[in-house]
Scaffold this motif. Structure first.
Motif, short mmCIF file in Angstrom:
data_model
loop_
_atom_site.label_atom_id
_atom_site.label_comp_id
_atom_site.label_asym_id
_atom_site.label_seq_id
_atom_site.Cartn_x
_atom_site.Cartn_y
_atom_site.Cartn_z
N ASP A 425 0.81 -1.21 0.00
CA ASP A 425 0.00 0.00 0.00
C ASP A 425 0.85 1.26 0.00
OD1 ASP A 425 0.98 -0.38 2.50
OD2 ASP A 425 -0.89 0.01 3.57
N GLN A 426 2.14 1.14 0.38
CA GLN A 426 3.00 2.32 0.38
C GLN A 426 3.46 2.71 -1.03
OE1 GLN A 426 6.29 2.02 3.11
NE2 GLN A 426 5.00 1.38 4.85
N LYS A 428 1.61 1.61 -3.88
CA LYS A 428 0.50 1.34 -4.80
C LYS A 428 0.23 2.54 -5.72
CE LYS A 428 -4.46 0.42 -4.89
NZ LYS A 428 -5.69 0.20 -4.07
N ASP A 429 0.08 3.73 -5.11
CA ASP A 429 -0.25 4.92 -5.91
C ASP A 429 0.85 5.22 -6.92
OD1 ASP A 429 -2.57 5.17 -4.51
OD2 ASP A 429 -1.82 6.71 -3.13
N LYS A 430 2.11 5.06 -6.51
CA LYS A 430 3.22 5.33 -7.42
C LYS A 430 3.21 4.35 -8.59
CE LYS A 430 7.13 7.19 -8.74
NZ LYS A 430 7.15 8.54 -9.32
N ILE A 432 0.59 2.79 -9.83
CA ILE A 432 -0.55 3.11 -10.72
C ILE A 432 -0.19 4.27 -11.62
CG2 ILE A 432 -2.90 4.01 -10.76
CD1 ILE A 432 -3.46 2.38 -8.23
N ALA A 433 0.45 5.31 -11.05
CA ALA A 433 0.84 6.49 -11.84
C ALA A 433 1.83 6.10 -12.94
CB ALA A 433 1.44 7.56 -10.93
N ASP A 436 0.01 4.25 -15.71
CA ASP A 436 -0.77 5.16 -16.57
C ASP A 436 0.14 5.84 -17.59
OD1 ASP A 436 -3.14 4.55 -15.35
OD2 ASP A 436 -3.15 6.30 -14.01
#
Length: 576
Positions: A425-426, A428-430, A432-433, A436
């Motif tokens: 979870d630390q 995850k956002d990176k 996904i970016a 994309d």
């Protein structure tokens, strides 16, 4: 290729009284909607201060062209009425986009279907009709009270004041002393027998700006007596305001507004003596002279009353001032500005016979445009430009590939970090970016691979062109298909520049060819045919291998043929 939809945003506001913030607010709202739907916004289109009752808007027209080219998958707008309020137009937009496999989605209605088009289109049409009636009713109230129900007439200026509630009072005006003096001068000169052309010429020589800030023309002064247009026919100058003399309707074929004269019983006539500029006796003198000029004793020549469209009407330009050439005698053309606006605008009073002009232009079409040497120069210049663009595309592709490799490396490092024990979870956002960005770059690289192939020109293109243009010219002598023949020849020409010779005898003529039309004729590709879709022409009458691809991308190049042959080739380049 990803499954993500490519979205284009369209925004519009209607009047000058609204601000650009309205456009930005609509775009922001559409971007939020697209993000929620998982769409990638690749382009935005907008029209500022443009009515939704017409499709004659640059933004929506560009959107429709790009949609046909497959630039996006869905159009997102704040509401269906932003695209159009006209029932027929919104149906046409929907039909065209559906044909191009492009959907419409709006923030207000969601996915647009045929049901939305029918119901919403009807509601928007009723809204426009109701708005027009309310606006007309409000303007009529202004007219009855002696206020302006439209623009400010030349000779007056708007008054600005507030009512008891602090609200601006609209429609009030007063006489502008300087402009009123010009109006009196025009009436006095006309009553003395000076023609509108001479009056306009004198005003231009004196540096007096016209009603729109530009030069004076005879039509600005003379106007149309029946319709009340023109300085000489405006009854406000004698203190009588006539409102609702004309009404405006949209031509469904062109989308342009056309004026029509209303029955006199519908006119709203208001006496406003405080706005009178012209004395009654001077007004009557002008009316008497206008009546005399329209009597049977002074008939207007046929070529002035009804000027038939000639072979090159609308294509001729004055080499001195850039204005158009028009019929000034039964069989001759001359500069319109020199005759209608005077020497302050143009001094070119030379004439050219219609027969001489047409013979010289047709000869240039047949023998100067597309000659072998000109075609060789064009093909060399085109190849050089294609090579430059190809090199640029190669550099761009290399940059994309470098970024893609870096993204993959960064993504792999994050995967390794998770394997090493870093909580998913630390990062995850990176991840996904990065993913994309990877998908977007891969989509761009794939698009580069499907780019259309470069143009190919048949070696005998010039010979084919001369044969076909010769056939067209011979077709002018036949009645059958004459209209089509004339239009085909006109389609080969961008403009005809006529420059009077220094010694005062005759003209030098520069013929500017419309390159796309010339190449289509030379290669057998029809306008709007397969070539414009990036596919080879299947015209059996064209020479083998003469298919023309991507004509639109070179329409800005100009070929010029004239009576003088120059070998210097200024940018972009001229073939003369």
């Amino acid at each position: 290729m990803t499954g993500q939809l490519r979205a284009a945003i369209y925004a519009r506001f209607s009047t000058d009284m609204q601000s650009d913030a309205s456009i930005e607010d609509q775009i922001r709202s559409c971007r939020d909607y697209a993000a929620r739907q998982g769409m990638e916004v690749i382009e935005t289109y907008s029209d500022r201060a443009m009515s939704g009752a017409s499709l004659m808007r640059s933004g929506v027209q560009k959107l429709m062209r790009d949609a046909r080219g497959g630039a996006f998958d869905v159009v997102v707008s704040e509401g269906l009425d932003r695209l159009s309020r006209n029932q027929a137009d919104i149906a046409q937009i929907h039909q065209s986009l559906t044909f191009a496999d492009v959907m419409i989605e709006t923030v207000a209605e969601g996915v647009i279907s045929e049901m939305h088009i029918g119901l919403k289109g009807t509601m928007n049409a009723l809204f426009l009709k109701d708005l027009a009636q309310k606006t007309h009713r409000g303007l009529k109230g202004r007219a009855l009270s002696g206020k302006s129900a439209g623009g400010i007439t030349y000779g007056y200026r708007a008054l600005t004041r507030l009512d008891a509630k602090g609200e601006p009072v609209r429609g009030e005006r007063e006489i502008d002393a300087d402009q009123a003096a010009v109006v009196r001068r025009i009436f006095q000169d006309y009553a003395k027998g000076v023609s509108p052309k001479k009056i306009a010429e004198a005003l231009n020589l004196d540096g007096i700006p016209g009603p729109q800030g530009g030069r004076w023309g005879s039509s600005t002064i003379n106007g149309n007596r029946e319709r009340g247009t023109g300085i000489l026919n405006n009854e406000l100058y004698i203190g009588r305001q006539i409102w609702n003399r004309l009404r405006y309707v949209k031509d469904p074929e062109t989308g342009k507004r056309v004026s029509r004269l209303n029955p006199e019983r519908d006119w709203v006539i208001t006496e406003i003596p405080e706005l009178q500029i012209i004395e009654d006796d001077l007004w009557e003198q002008v009316r008497a002279r206008q009546g005399a000029l329209k009597s049977k004793d002074t008939p207007v020549p046929v070529w002035d009353r009804r000027r038939p469209k000639t072979l090159f009407s609308g294509l001729m330009k004055c080499g001195c001032c850039g204005s158009g050439f028009s019929k000034v005698t039964k069989d001759s053309f001359g500069c319109s500005a020199a005759r209608n606006k005077g020497k302050a605008v143009c001094t070119n009073m030379a004439l050219i016979k219609q027969a001489d002009l047409e013979a010289r232009v047709l000869d240039a079409l047949a023998h100067h445009l597309m000659d072998p040497e000109a075609v060789t120069v064009f093909c060399e210049a085109y190849t050089a430009e294609r090579n430059r663009l190809a090199a640029s595309a190669t550099n761009t592709r290399s940059e994309f590939e470098r970024k893609l490799s870096q993204l993959k490396r960064d993504h792999a490092k994050l995967v390794d970090a998770i394997i090493a024990g870093v909580p998913a979870d630390q990062v995850k956002d990176k991840m996904i970016a990065l993913d994309d960005q990877r998908q977007k770059i891969e989509a761009k690289l794939e698009a580069m691979e499907t780019s259309p192939a470069p143009l190919r020109f048949h070696p005998k293109m010039a010979e084919t062109y001369r044969d076909r243009v010769g056939t067209l010219i011979r077709g002018l002598s036949r009645d059958a298909g004459l209209t089509e023949t004339r239009e085909a020849l006109r389609g080969l020409i961008e403009k005809i520049v006529l420059e009077p010779r220094a010694e005062g005898e005759g003209f030098d003529i520069d013929l500017h060819g419309a390159l796309a039309g010339l190449l289509r004729l030379a290669t057998g590709v029809e306008a709007g045919g397969a070539a414009t879709q990036g596919k080879k022409s299947a015209n059996a009458n064209g020479p083998a291998g003469a298919g023309l691809e991507g004509v639109d991308m070179i329409e800005e190049i100009v070929l010029v043929a004239g009576t003088r042959y120059r070998r210097d080739l200024p940018a972009p380049f001229c073939l003369v």
